[in-house]
Design a protein around this motif. Structure first.
Motif, PDB file in Angstrom:
ATOM      1  N   ILE A 173      81.404  29.819  28.340  1.00  0.00           N
ATOM      2  CA  ILE A 173      80.991  31.218  28.220  1.00  0.00           C
ATOM      3  C   ILE A 173      81.845  32.084  29.147  1.00  0.00           C
ATOM      4  N   GLY A 174      82.280  33.217  28.609  1.00  0.00           N
ATOM      5  CA  GLY A 174      83.026  34.185  29.437  1.00  0.00           C
ATOM      6  C   GLY A 174      82.025  34.963  30.278  1.00  0.00           C
ATOM      7  N   SER A 175      81.667  36.158  29.839  1.00  0.00           N
ATOM      8  CA  SER A 175      80.683  36.988  30.552  1.00  0.00           C
ATOM      9  C   SER A 175      79.691  37.495  29.513  1.00  0.00           C
ATOM     10  N   SER A 176      78.501  36.899  29.499  1.00  0.00           N
ATOM     11  CA  SER A 176      77.526  37.275  28.473  1.00  0.00           C
ATOM     12  C   SER A 176      76.439  38.146  29.095  1.00  0.00           C
ATOM     13  N   PHE A 177      76.607  39.422  28.887  1.00  0.00           N
ATOM     14  CA  PHE A 177      75.737  40.456  29.443  1.00  0.00           C
ATOM     15  C   PHE A 177      75.586  41.528  28.366  1.00  0.00           C
ATOM     16  N   PRO A 178      74.660  42.489  28.577  1.00  0.00           N
ATOM     17  CA  PRO A 178      74.475  43.503  27.516  1.00  0.00           C
ATOM     18  C   PRO A 178      75.778  44.214  27.158  1.00  0.00           C
ATOM     19  N   VAL A 230      72.359  26.370  38.647  1.00  0.00           N
ATOM     20  CA  VAL A 230      72.928  27.436  39.472  1.00  0.00           C
ATOM     21  C   VAL A 230      74.049  28.087  38.667  1.00  0.00           C
ATOM     22  N   SER A 231      74.030  29.415  38.580  1.00  0.00           N
ATOM     23  CA  SER A 231      74.927  30.083  37.624  1.00  0.00           C
ATOM     24  C   SER A 231      76.049  30.890  38.283  1.00  0.00           C
ATOM     25  N   THR A 232      76.131  30.827  39.609  1.00  0.00           N
ATOM     26  CA  THR A 232      77.229  31.527  40.307  1.00  0.00           C
ATOM     27  C   THR A 232      77.716  30.635  41.449  1.00  0.00           C
ATOM     28  N   GLU A 233      78.725  31.098  42.173  1.00  0.00           N
ATOM     29  CA  GLU A 233      79.294  30.250  43.219  1.00  0.00           C
ATOM     30  C   GLU A 233      78.363  30.145  44.431  1.00  0.00           C
ATOM     31  N   TYR A 272      83.237  25.660  43.384  1.00  0.00           N
ATOM     32  CA  TYR A 272      82.368  24.478  43.263  1.00  0.00           C
ATOM     33  C   TYR A 272      81.535  24.592  41.994  1.00  0.00           C
ATOM     34  N   TYR A 273      81.127  25.819  41.693  1.00  0.00           N
ATOM     35  CA  TYR A 273      80.378  26.062  40.457  1.00  0.00           C
ATOM     36  C   TYR A 273      81.223  25.656  39.234  1.00  0.00           C
ATOM     37  N   GLY A 274      82.486  26.107  39.204  1.00  0.00           N
ATOM     38  CA  GLY A 274      83.372  25.743  38.096  1.00  0.00           C
ATOM     39  C   GLY A 274      83.570  24.236  38.026  1.00  0.00           C
ATOM     40  N   SER A 281      78.720  25.697  29.465  1.00  0.00           N
ATOM     41  CA  SER A 281      79.839  25.577  30.395  1.00  0.00           C
ATOM     42  C   SER A 281      80.305  27.000  30.723  1.00  0.00           C
ATOM     43  N   SER A 282      81.451  27.098  31.348  1.00  0.00           N
ATOM     44  CA  SER A 282      81.832  28.418  31.867  1.00  0.00           C
ATOM     45  C   SER A 282      83.346  28.587  31.903  1.00  0.00           C
ATOM     46  N   ASN A 283      83.757  29.846  31.858  1.00  0.00           N
ATOM     47  CA  ASN A 283      85.187  30.170  32.043  1.00  0.00           C
ATOM     48  C   ASN A 283      85.654  29.750  33.438  1.00  0.00           C
ATOM     49  N   HIS A 284      84.720  29.460  34.345  1.00  0.00           N
ATOM     50  CA  HIS A 284      85.150  29.080  35.700  1.00  0.00           C
ATOM     51  C   HIS A 284      85.668  27.642  35.769  1.00  0.00           C
ATOM     52  N   THR A 285      85.635  26.917  34.639  1.00  0.00           N
ATOM     53  CA  THR A 285      86.334  25.630  34.548  1.00  0.00           C
ATOM     54  C   THR A 285      87.850  25.846  34.521  1.00  0.00           C
ATOM     55  N   ALA A 289      86.629  37.189  40.708  1.00  0.00           N
ATOM     56  CA  ALA A 289      86.267  37.059  42.126  1.00  0.00           C
ATOM     57  C   ALA A 289      85.865  35.644  42.525  1.00  0.00           C
ATOM     58  N   PHE A 290      85.446  34.809  41.565  1.00  0.00           N
ATOM     59  CA  PHE A 290      85.074  33.431  41.930  1.00  0.00           C
ATOM     60  C   PHE A 290      86.252  32.730  42.611  1.00  0.00           C
ATOM     61  N   ALA A 291      87.476  33.114  42.227  1.00  0.00           N
ATOM     62  CA  ALA A 291      88.679  32.460  42.772  1.00  0.00           C
ATOM     63  C   ALA A 291      88.865  32.770  44.251  1.00  0.00           C
ATOM     64  N   ARG A 303      86.874  45.728  34.293  1.00  0.00           N
ATOM     65  CA  ARG A 303      88.101  45.535  33.507  1.00  0.00           C
ATOM     66  C   ARG A 303      88.266  44.096  33.027  1.00  0.00           C
ATOM     67  N   ARG A 304      87.959  43.148  33.906  1.00  0.00           N
ATOM     68  CA  ARG A 304      88.083  41.738  33.509  1.00  0.00           C
ATOM     69  C   ARG A 304      87.185  41.431  32.314  1.00  0.00           C
ATOM     70  N   MET A 305      85.992  41.987  32.349  1.00  0.00           N
ATOM     71  CA  MET A 305      85.043  41.692  31.264  1.00  0.00           C
ATOM     72  C   MET A 305      85.482  42.278  29.916  1.00  0.00           C
ATOM     73  N   LEU A 306      86.450  43.189  29.925  1.00  0.00           N
ATOM     74  CA  LEU A 306      86.977  43.641  28.627  1.00  0.00           C
ATOM     75  C   LEU A 306      87.578  42.444  27.885  1.00  0.00           C
TER      76      LEU A 306
HETATM   77  C1  15L Z   1      79.592  32.693  34.910  1.00  0.00           C
HETATM   78  O1  15L Z   1      79.816  31.495  34.748  1.00  0.00           O
HETATM   79  C2  15L Z   1      78.333  33.164  35.525  1.00  0.00           C
HETATM   80  O2  15L Z   1      77.233  32.350  35.191  1.00  0.00           O
HETATM   81  C3  15L Z   1      78.013  34.614  35.201  1.00  0.00           C
HETATM   82  O3  15L Z   1      77.009  35.076  36.095  1.00  0.00           O
HETATM   83  C4  15L Z   1      79.260  35.487  35.319  1.00  0.00           C
HETATM   84  O4  15L Z   1      79.717  35.492  36.641  1.00  0.00           O
HETATM   85  C5  15L Z   1      80.332  34.937  34.396  1.00  0.00           C
HETATM   86  O5  15L Z   1      80.593  33.561  34.653  1.00  0.00           O
HETATM   87  C6  15L Z   1      81.662  35.678  34.516  1.00  0.00           C
HETATM   88  O6  15L Z   1      82.674  35.044  34.779  1.00  0.00           O
HETATM   89  O7  15L Z   1      81.656  36.901  34.314  1.00  0.00           O
END
Ligand code: 15L
Ligand code: NAI
Length: 268
Positions: free
Chosen positions: A167-172, A78-81, A139-141, A114-118, A260-262, A177-180
């Motif tokens: 991983i921070g935000s890996s998209f194309p 599961v990759s989101t909250e 819970y995801y983090g 792993s994820s920045n949500h840790t 927003a996960f917070a 602003r956060r993703m900057l």
């Molecule tokens: C993640 O851990 C998610 O898997 C991804 O969908 C994005 O939400 C990313 O973090 C993020 O923080 O942008």
């Protein structure tokens, strides 16, 4: 293309957003890529590929999945909250099944997504490194914290080495602003995975997965041995992102590293 160095490499989460990219980009790392997901995958197995449908929550199925592989790139789950109950099987039980199967089948190297949500409850004006106490934002983090601890334990107890990529935000491209700050290009992600697979003596290394963005929230000094040198930056996308209306300054996406996960949940 990288010279094949493993006979058989397992990629979990292969039907997902990143898995679809990695299916192409990791071809050079092994003679055979074993691709796995709970969801159907298109196209079907091509040359030098094996496709295995597997639920990470199913211990016996994961043990069968791991038999015969030399290394694991673990991106499934599961990759989101979501509610804790939704995350428990794929992410908590799933990561245990992966490591226990690795032990039983003699696999010595894992890359863990792993994820920045840790660390997502750090504020955006704080700079941290891999030794900073974790501050999961969801819970995801929390499940990713558990995965990192599983990796640490299996190295100390059984010598299985892992690179955990936060991983921070890996998209194309970065699209807010956060993703900057959190953006990780696909090329830089692939570089991290390849360095994680082929750098000797990584023990359990935690590395932040961000491109060469400005500013940097994450200091990778404790992962210097990987030699990760990001080639991309979010800067060329800044004008496009900043043309969007800015959220209020107290919006979680502007305050916390995890955005927003917070502010997700509760789920009752
Ligand atoms: C993640 O851990 C998610 O898997 C991804 O969908 C994005 O939400 C990313 O973090 C993020 O923080 O942008
Ligand atoms: P995704 O949601 O597109 O892919 C995850 C894949 O895991 C899906 O194909 C899904 O079917 C599979 N999966 C879910 N439950 C499963 C189960 N019980 N058994 C087997 N497979 C299952 O997510 P994405 O963006 O491709 O991320 C891949 C990995 O990287 C995830 O572990 C995610 O947490 C991590 N990550 C991704 C980030 C990003 O920016 N894309 C940021 C931080 C971490």
């Amino acid at each position: 293309m990288t010279t094949p160095r493993f006979n058989r490499l397992l990629l979990t989460g292969a039907a997902g957003g990143l898995g679809t990219i990695l299916r192409e980009r990791l071809k050079g790392c092994a003679e055979i890529l074993r691709l796995s997901d709970i969801s159907p995958m298109a196209p079907a197995a091509g040359p030098h590929e094996e496709v295995v449908t597997c639920d990470l929550a199913d211990k016996a199925a994961v043990h069968e999945l791991v038999a015969g592989v030399d290394a694991i790139v673990h991106f499934g789950g599961v990759s989101t909250e979501h509610s804790f109950e939704a995350i428990l099987g794929p992410n908590i039980c799933g990561v245990f099944h992966i490591y226990e199967a690795a032990r039983k089948h003699g696999v010595k190297r894992v890359i863990f997504a792993s994820s920045n949500h840790t660390i997502g409850f750090y504020r955006q004006d704080e700079r941290i490194d891999a030794h900073s106490p974790r501050r999961p934002d969801s819970y995801y983090g929390l499940s990713k914290c558990y995965g990192e601890d599983m990796a640490s334990f299996y190295f100390d107890r059984y010598g299985i080495e892992t690179v955990s990529i936060r991983i921070g935000s890996s998209f194309p491209e970065p699209n807010n602003r956060r993703m900057l700050c959190t953006w990780l290009s696909y090329d830089d992600l692939v570089q991290l995975i390849e360095r994680g697979l082929f750098t000797p003596d990584v023990g359990h290394t935690i590395v932040y997965g961000a491109s060469d963005n400005t500013p940097q929230w994450w200091d990778n000094r404790h992962a210097a041995h990987l030699g990760y040198t990001p080639k991309d930056s979010s800067e060329p996308f800044r004008a496009k992102v900043e043309a969007q209306p800015a959220p209020p300054a107290d919006d979680p996406s502007m305050v916390y590293q995890g955005g927003a996960f917070a502010a997700a949940g509760p789920f009752d």
